[in-house]
Design an enzyme around this catalytic site. Structure first.
Site, PDB file in Angstrom:
ATOM      1  N   GLU A 106      21.544  38.617  12.092  1.00 55.29           N
ATOM      2  CA  GLU A 106      21.434  39.960  12.673  1.00 55.29           C
ATOM      3  C   GLU A 106      21.999  41.013  11.721  1.00 55.29           C
ATOM      4  O   GLU A 106      21.910  40.875  10.499  1.00 55.29           O
ATOM      5  CB  GLU A 106      22.063  39.989  14.076  1.00 55.29           C
ATOM      6  CG  GLU A 106      21.374  39.002  15.026  1.00 55.29           C
ATOM      7  CD  GLU A 106      21.837  39.108  16.454  1.00 55.29           C
ATOM      8  OE1 GLU A 106      21.736  40.203  17.041  1.00 55.29           O
ATOM      9  OE2 GLU A 106      22.293  38.085  17.011  1.00 55.29           O
ATOM     10  N   ASP A 128      17.378  41.817  25.187  1.00 56.03           N
ATOM     11  CA  ASP A 128      18.359  41.321  24.246  1.00 56.03           C
ATOM     12  C   ASP A 128      19.679  42.052  24.521  1.00 56.03           C
ATOM     13  O   ASP A 128      19.767  42.908  25.401  1.00 56.03           O
ATOM     14  CB  ASP A 128      17.876  41.524  22.805  1.00 56.03           C
ATOM     15  CG  ASP A 128      18.469  40.506  21.841  1.00 56.03           C
ATOM     16  OD1 ASP A 128      19.565  39.978  22.117  1.00 56.03           O
ATOM     17  OD2 ASP A 128      17.837  40.244  20.798  1.00 56.03           O
TER      18      ASP A 128
END
Length: 781
Positions: free
Chosen positions: A532, A315
């Site tokens: 997020e 990621d």
């Protein structure tokens, strides 16, 4: 002119204290085809390492720095050459300036990149471009935006979910992009987690089933991703990402081995078995070790035990995080060593080329083996060949005539209509009659941003209003049906942009005044878009301003229909008793307003079911498949604890405008061996006055087991449509293997003893006559 769909009604052991292997030799290796092996044999170390690097688009665009680009967007060919010819970068991701682009612009940009890669580089290796297209093609203007995954899960409709993925694949390829960072298979078992809406809910079986449907949609039934209408899928985020101890994104968690295998591996195993080509790694920390540095998870589990042959990509900047944030590497170079030796194949850098320099040095110093590099590059090159990039590195938007078509928009509408979930309908206040004097109020009433959520035209969804002006907000959709003369709007509470992304302001008195001339209030509450870290919160309770607005409106005496538009279940226990109806829209996408209005006024009968347990209290965040000890609130009638399973609404719950009855639950056998198959059947009838869709849910309960059993587990579901008075028999095929759990020895095991099958209000008992262990690789689901 706002869009109105005229045809809308158509149609190996995981170590608890996971260790880091510093220079472990890779035990698993994929076999490349002849072209891949030939190419690999010609590559220098630097060229190989470059294939393992992935940069973001801003790095190679014209701009003042690598973090932003000028508008209009243009490639800087000198920077492209630096990336592709000097550092041999094999992959690029993301958009520039965090905003959507037209298909024409995507074609121009990616063609420019591929021209340099395939015409000027020594070995003519095309770049692979990747994007987060998680509910439609996120960064493409005019793309069809579906409900977010959590809403798609609420449909309990495999066909709709697969169709949405098919359309997303088509429109992503129309954008010249062949790699999609989706589906999200993180288990939504903690409502505090800011990305719960990106996944498919709290249940292992539901997530596994619908995740496979998404793989089929993205990659096709035979995983032929050379098909220019298909993309390579990417499973996110391996493994256990969504259950951090704090509830906050990218923070540590502790997951026992049994729990990891029981809850978190099965959906990934099912998707790997379905042929998924790539996987993205969990940004967090499990049992003290960052997953990006965890050899036991990335090599022993993912590649050896689960047999994953594809590409494992990091990621965003997560190799750097091993040094900068997590403090397990004493230098950035050490971080690269840990991650690559753990099993990472491609690094989402995304800005600096230091990764390439460090990795070349590590190989030359003997800290990373050439076999590890070859394995990673072989996987990457194989992916590029399977995508057909060597033959056709860029797909042309002009060949995709169905892009953004009404047919695709209708599919998005249908998904929203089947997702929206009716949770309360006191005295049948819904559906409404046309001509009802309605006040529409609340911060989510007139916002396309809140309908779509994050990953919509931009990362946080903050640019939605710029790109989605042609679609209908909740207010506009209600006006289209009920007429502007019968519809009043007062915001009451508003979202405003700040340095903290968004905050709220209030004008409650105006909303109260506007309610005086109305027969009914449609109160639209929830959240603005986020994802997020910006979505982290300290309190799951819905905002104090929205509670204040609800209480003030309730004092008017006017009936209230509460419309929830939220990415996670915000606590509403203080206001739920004050409203007459509750409708959960989740994040329903560009056609969510239309679908909701059609439900409110009876054009569509709601059929969504909750894909998670809706909590009532902050200290009672418990899933439906909890242990019996979660329900011990009384002791011999003497003590009354606040220890009961106190929830707002249960998993799988959802009301309809009609009624359904269940009868004649039958088992083909009530005594069976561990491997024997059996059938569970039920008759379902529509006993109401209107046609409706019902989700038939089969739960199974193990009476006693060597590890305390869950109170029940979903083991089958089917969505059916019934006309008034119609009856249908629904059957499920199971075997003893479907009843297995992960035992103390980490083996999937079914134990002899009593079980119950439950559908609706019906229940039947049966017995397993023998105990059998199926092994750790047999993930069952």
């Amino acid at each position: 002119m706002k869009k109105i769909l005229l045809s809308a009604l158509a149609a190996a052991t995981i170590i608890t204290g996971c260790s880091i292997s510093q220079g472990s030799e890779q035990k698993v290796s994929v076999e490349g085809n002849q072209e891949v092996e030939s190419l690999l044999s010609q590559m220098t170390l630097e060229e190989k390492v470059g294939q393992m690097a992935q940069i973001t688009l801003d790095v190679i665009s014209k701009g003042d720095n690598v973090y932003s680009s000028y508008e209009p967007l243009q490639l800087n060919e000198d920077l492209v050459r630096k990336a592709v010819l000097e550092y041999h970068v094999g992959s690029i991701l993301n958009t520039a300036n965090n905003r959507a682009r037209t298909t024409e612009k995507w074609f121009e940009v990616i063609s420019g990149i591929q021209k340099i890669a395939t015409e000027e580089s020594r070995l003519k290796i095309p770049v692979i471009y990747g994007i987060d297209a998680i509910h439609g093609t996120t960064y493409t203007a005019g793309a069809t935006m579906f409900p977010q995954e959590i809403a798609q899960a609420a449909t309990f409709n495999r066909e709709l979910v697969r169709k949405g993925a098919e359309i997303c694949a088509y429109e992503t390829r129309a954008s010249a992009i062949p790699w999609n960072f989706s589906p999200v298979l993180d288990m939504g078992r903690d409502p505090r987690f800011p990305r719960i809406w990106e996944g498919l809910g709290e249940d292992v079986y539901l997530t596994s089933q619908l995740g496979v449907e998404m793989i089929k949609g993205y990659e096709g039934a035979n995983n032929d991703i050379s098909n220019p209408h298909k993309v390579a899928s990417c499973l996110k985020h391996f493994l256990g990402y969504s259950v951090p101890t704090s509830g906050k994104d990218r923070t540590p968690t502790f997951i026992p081995e049994v729990e990891l295998r029981e809850r978190h591996i099965p959906a990934f195993k099912a998707a790997i078995d379905a042929g998924a080509h790539t996987v993205m790694i969990n940004s967090g920390i499990i049992n003290g070790t960052p997953v990006h540095a965890n050899y036991d998870l990335l090599t022993k589990l993912l590649k050896e035990e689960l047999g994953f042959k594809g590409v494992a990509v990091t990621d965003w900047a997560d190799i750097d995080n091993l040094h900068n944030r997590d403090k397990v590497a004493d230098s950035p170079k050490e971080a690269v060593k840990l991650a690559i030796n753990a099993g990472i194949d491609m690094a989402m850098i995304p800005y600096s080329y230091d990764f390439c320099t460090h990795l070349v040095e590590l190989v030359n110093e003997g800290e990373v083996s050439m076999s590890r590099i070859d394995d990673a590059v072989r996987r990457i090159l194989t992916l590029k060949y399977e995508l057909g990039l060597f033959e056709k590195p860029v797909t042309d938007y002009k060949e995709y005539k169905a892009f953004g078509s009404e047919q695709y928009e209708l599919a998005a509408y249908n998904a929203a209509a089947e997702a929206i979930t009716l949770l309360k309908n006191k005295e049948g206040i819904l559906p409404l009659s046309k001509g009802t004097k309605v006040l529409v109020t609340g911060p989510n009433a007139n916002s396309m941003r809140s309908l779509n959520g994050g990953w919509t035209y931009s990362w946080q969804g903050d640019k939605v209003e710029e790109f989605a002006g042609e679609y209908n907000t909740i207010l506009e959709a209600i006006e289209n049906i009920n007429g502007k003369n019968n519809t009043t709007f007062s915001t009451g509470v508003s979202y405003i942009e700040t340095g903290k992304y968004w905050e709220e302001t209030k004008d409650i008195n105006s909303a109260v005044s506007a309610a005086k001339g109305s027969d009914l209030i449609v109160l639209c509450l929830g959240e603005n878009s986020y994802t997020e870290k910006p979505g982290d919160l300290h309190d799951l309770t819905i905002s104090s301003n929205q509670i204040e607005l609800t209480k003030a409106l309730a004092k008017t005496g006017k009936p209230i229909v509460l419309v929830l538009n939220e990415g996670r279940p915000r606590l509403i226990k203080d206001i739920e008793p004050l409203v007459d109806a509750v409708v959960q829209t989740y994040l329903p996408g560009n056609f969510g307003g239309d679908a909701l209005a059609d439900i409110l006024f009876g054009k569509v009968n709601p059929s969504g079911k909750l894909p998670y347990t809706y909590p009532m209290y902050a200290n009672t965040l418990v899933t439906y498949d909890h242990k019996p000890s979660e329900e011990q609130n009384k002791m011999e009638g003497v003590y009354d604890y606040e220890s009961d399973f106190a929830i707002q609404y249960p998993f799988g719950f959802g009301l309809s405008y009609t009624t359904f009855s269940y009868q004649n639950l039958k088992l083909s056998k009530d005594e069976l061996g561990a491997d024997e198959e059996f059938t569970v059947s039920i008759e379902v009838s529509n006993t109401g006055d209107v046609e409706g869709k019902e989700v038939v849910q089969l739960f199974v309960s193990d009476h006693y087991a060597s590890i305390t059993p869950d109170v029940k587990r979903l083991r089958g579901f089917e969505k059916i449509a019934l006309k008034p008075g119609e009856t249908q028999t629904v059957s499920f095929q199971l075997s003893g293997r479907d009843l297995a759990f992960v035992a103390k020895d980490l083996q999937w095991t079914v134990e002899k003893g009593g079980f119950s099958a439950m559908i609706g209000d019906q229940k039947a008992d049966f017995n397993i006559t023998e105990t059998k262990a199926f092994g750790p690789k047999d993930q069952i689901l």
